[in-house]
Design a protein around this motif. Structure first.
Motif, PDB file in Angstrom:
ATOM      1  N   GLY A  60      -1.222  13.017  13.330  1.00 36.20           N
ATOM      2  CA  GLY A  60      -1.414  13.742  12.747  1.00 36.20           C
ATOM      3  C   GLY A  60      -1.691  13.983  11.125  1.00 36.20           C
ATOM      4  O   GLY A  60      -2.346  12.824  11.014  1.00 36.20           O
ATOM      5  N   THR A  61       0.152  14.103   9.914  1.00 37.83           N
ATOM      6  CA  THR A  61      -0.909  13.779   8.819  1.00 37.83           C
ATOM      7  C   THR A  61       0.640  12.459   8.322  1.00 37.83           C
ATOM      8  O   THR A  61       1.689  13.258   8.461  1.00 37.83           O
ATOM      9  N   ALA A  62       0.130  11.640   7.820  1.00 30.24           N
ATOM     10  CA  ALA A  62       1.317  10.506   7.329  1.00 30.24           C
ATOM     11  C   ALA A  62       1.223  10.103   6.604  1.00 30.24           C
ATOM     12  O   ALA A  62       0.498   9.560   6.254  1.00 30.24           O
TER      13      ALA A  62
ATOM     14  N   ALA B  63       5.767   8.042   7.883  1.00 32.13           N
ATOM     15  CA  ALA B  63       6.603   9.225   7.761  1.00 32.13           C
ATOM     16  C   ALA B  63       6.016  10.370   7.835  1.00 32.13           C
ATOM     17  O   ALA B  63       5.573  10.086   6.919  1.00 32.13           O
ATOM     18  N   PRO B  64       6.210  11.169   8.661  1.00 26.63           N
ATOM     19  CA  PRO B  64       5.313  12.865   8.894  1.00 26.63           C
ATOM     20  C   PRO B  64       5.461  12.941   8.026  1.00 26.63           C
ATOM     21  O   PRO B  64       6.153  13.480   6.506  1.00 26.63           O
ATOM     22  N   VAL B  65       4.323  13.824   7.345  1.00 31.13           N
ATOM     23  CA  VAL B  65       4.385  14.397   5.683  1.00 31.13           C
ATOM     24  C   VAL B  65       3.492  15.720   6.403  1.00 31.13           C
ATOM     25  O   VAL B  65       3.448  16.281   7.293  1.00 31.13           O
TER      26      VAL B  65
ATOM     27  N   LEU C  37       1.167  -1.495  -0.253  1.00 28.33           N
ATOM     28  CA  LEU C  37       0.067   0.402   0.207  1.00 28.33           C
ATOM     29  C   LEU C  37       0.728   2.085  -0.071  1.00 28.33           C
ATOM     30  O   LEU C  37       2.492   1.288   0.586  1.00 28.33           O
ATOM     31  N   SER C  38       0.094   2.466  -0.177  1.00 31.07           N
ATOM     32  CA  SER C  38       0.621   3.893  -0.415  1.00 31.07           C
ATOM     33  C   SER C  38      -0.283   4.269   0.504  1.00 31.07           C
ATOM     34  O   SER C  38      -1.267   4.236  -0.630  1.00 31.07           O
TER      35      SER C  38
ATOM     36  N   GLU D 258       2.742  -0.907  -8.368  1.00 28.53           N
ATOM     37  CA  GLU D 258       3.605  -0.936  -7.137  1.00 28.53           C
ATOM     38  C   GLU D 258       3.176   0.530  -6.652  1.00 28.53           C
ATOM     39  O   GLU D 258       3.425   1.401  -7.615  1.00 28.53           O
ATOM     40  N   PRO D 259       2.702   0.647  -6.149  1.00 25.50           N
ATOM     41  CA  PRO D 259       1.873   2.445  -5.421  1.00 25.50           C
ATOM     42  C   PRO D 259       3.279   3.578  -4.883  1.00 25.50           C
ATOM     43  O   PRO D 259       3.940   2.361  -3.991  1.00 25.50           O
ATOM     44  N   VAL D 260       3.170   4.382  -5.569  1.00 20.60           N
ATOM     45  CA  VAL D 260       3.755   5.611  -4.652  1.00 20.60           C
ATOM     46  C   VAL D 260       3.285   6.647  -4.875  1.00 20.60           C
ATOM     47  O   VAL D 260       2.570   6.366  -5.660  1.00 20.60           O
ATOM     48  N   ALA D 261       3.490   7.008  -3.576  1.00 20.97           N
ATOM     49  CA  ALA D 261       2.045   8.811  -3.359  1.00 20.97           C
ATOM     50  C   ALA D 261       2.912   9.706  -4.295  1.00 20.97           C
ATOM     51  O   ALA D 261       3.918   9.917  -4.949  1.00 20.97           O
TER      52      ALA D 261
END
Ligand code: ATP
Length: 309
Positions: free
Chosen positions: A152-154, A164-166, A36-37, A203-206
């Motif tokens: 938060g947002t990650a 990983a934090p965003v 997943l991403s 493969e998923p990438v943000a």
């Protein structure tokens, strides 16, 4: 003169729900999971979880949303408590959950309770766990659990548990449309596999554009970036969700997305006023079971009360 021993009283931890701003589902892995991403945001919809010492292991659940939550060893909060006790030689505890997060709604309510229990026991037993130890146990309990500890947002990769934090700016306002009944997460993934059969799944990438939108703090920038690869599968199993999505957009939402595996739908709105208007319109439409307003990002699981007698 001897003073009475200090007895650690119950600890209450407040834990948020999550919405996936982006959920990209890769190919099914050999271990049965999908890579997943996921870009998560913690929202101001909370469960309160109280953990205290007890003669025997137990869990109880209260609140209008409590229906369908197991009160035996299947409850993931109790599993979390036993995991910590096994590792750190803990005695039995009772876990009381006040549900404010919809059950089986794609908002990770169970994972949230597990995250809250880990944080509560860290305090109750004065374990002094560091972030890494907490996250490691959280990941063992479920893919979404580490994020509910962090808040938060990650961005989550792997099964969603590698965080990983965003960077984000400001506060985003949401309206959540709660549907009748729940959707089983494994059933939605199976339907997603069925719908994509024969296609080549990358493969998923943000998406960089989503990250850029979050940094602007502008909901108009974020709205078109909301995406969920499980959405078609959720709508295939629950066609009424497609109607709720188009109703919400017609009633003024900037964007809408099925939350996780559904059936909750998260609508992004301009601000508080717009949120009230949309909530009223959706309620009046009669197409949804209930509506909640929330904002994000908010903090992850945190202690709100610790009684020491
Ligand atoms: P996700 O978004 O992580 O897929 P969800 O929000 O769709 O999860 P949950 O609310 O976590 O779903 O509940 C899924 C199932 O887990 C419930 O139907 C219930 O049987 C079980 N469950 C176990 N423990 C809990 C808990 N503490 N709270 C809610 N559900 C729980």
């Amino acid at each position: 003169m001897t003073s009475a021993p200090i007895v650690p009283g119950p600890v209450t931890v407040r834990v948020p729900a999550k919405v996936n701003l982006e959920l990209l589902v890769g190919p099914r892995r050999d271990d049965g999971y999908h890579s997943l991403s996921s870009v998560y945001q913690a929202l101001s919809l909370y469960d309160d979880v109280t953990v205290g010492e007890a003669d025997e292991w137990g869990v109880s659940v209260s609140g209008t949303l409590a229906e369908g939550v197991p009160t035996d060893d299947d409850n993931i909060a109790l599993r979390a408590a036993r995991l910590v006790a096994d590792r750190y030689d803990g005695e039995p505890v009772h876990v009381s959950i006040r549900k404010g997060i919809p059950v089986a709604g794609g908002m990770a309510g169970g994972s949230a309770d597990a995250a809250a229990t880990l944080v509560a026991l860290d305090h109750l037993w004065d374990l002094g766990l560091d972030r890494e130890e907490l996250e490691e146990m959280a990941a063992e309990l479920g893919s979404d659990v580490p994020f509910l500890v962090a808040g938060g947002t990650a961005m989550g990769s792997g099964r969603g548990e590698m965080l990983a934090p965003v960077l984000t700016r400001g506060t985003f306002h949401w309206v959540l449309a709660l549907a009748e009944g729940g959707l089983s997460t494994p059933a939605v993934y199976a339907e997603c596999d069925r719908l994509r059969e024969g296609t080549d799944v990358p493969e998923p990438v943000a998406t960089p554009a989503l990250m850029a939108a979050l940094r602007t703090g502008d909901p108009h920038e974020l709205a078109p970036q909301l995406v969920n690869d499980l959405q078609d599968a959720a709508i295939s199993l629950r066609p009424d969700l497609g109607e709720v999505l188009s109703d919400g957009m017609e009633f003024g939402a900037l964007g809408g997305v099925v939350s996780g595996s559904g059936p909750t739908i998260a609508f992004l709105v301009e601000g508080t006023e717009a949120g009230i208007d949309l909530a009223v319109a959706l309620t009046a439409s009669g197409a949804v079971r209930d509506v909640r307003r929330a904002s994000g990002p908010v903090h992850g699981a945190h202690v709100i009360h610790h009684r020491v007698d």
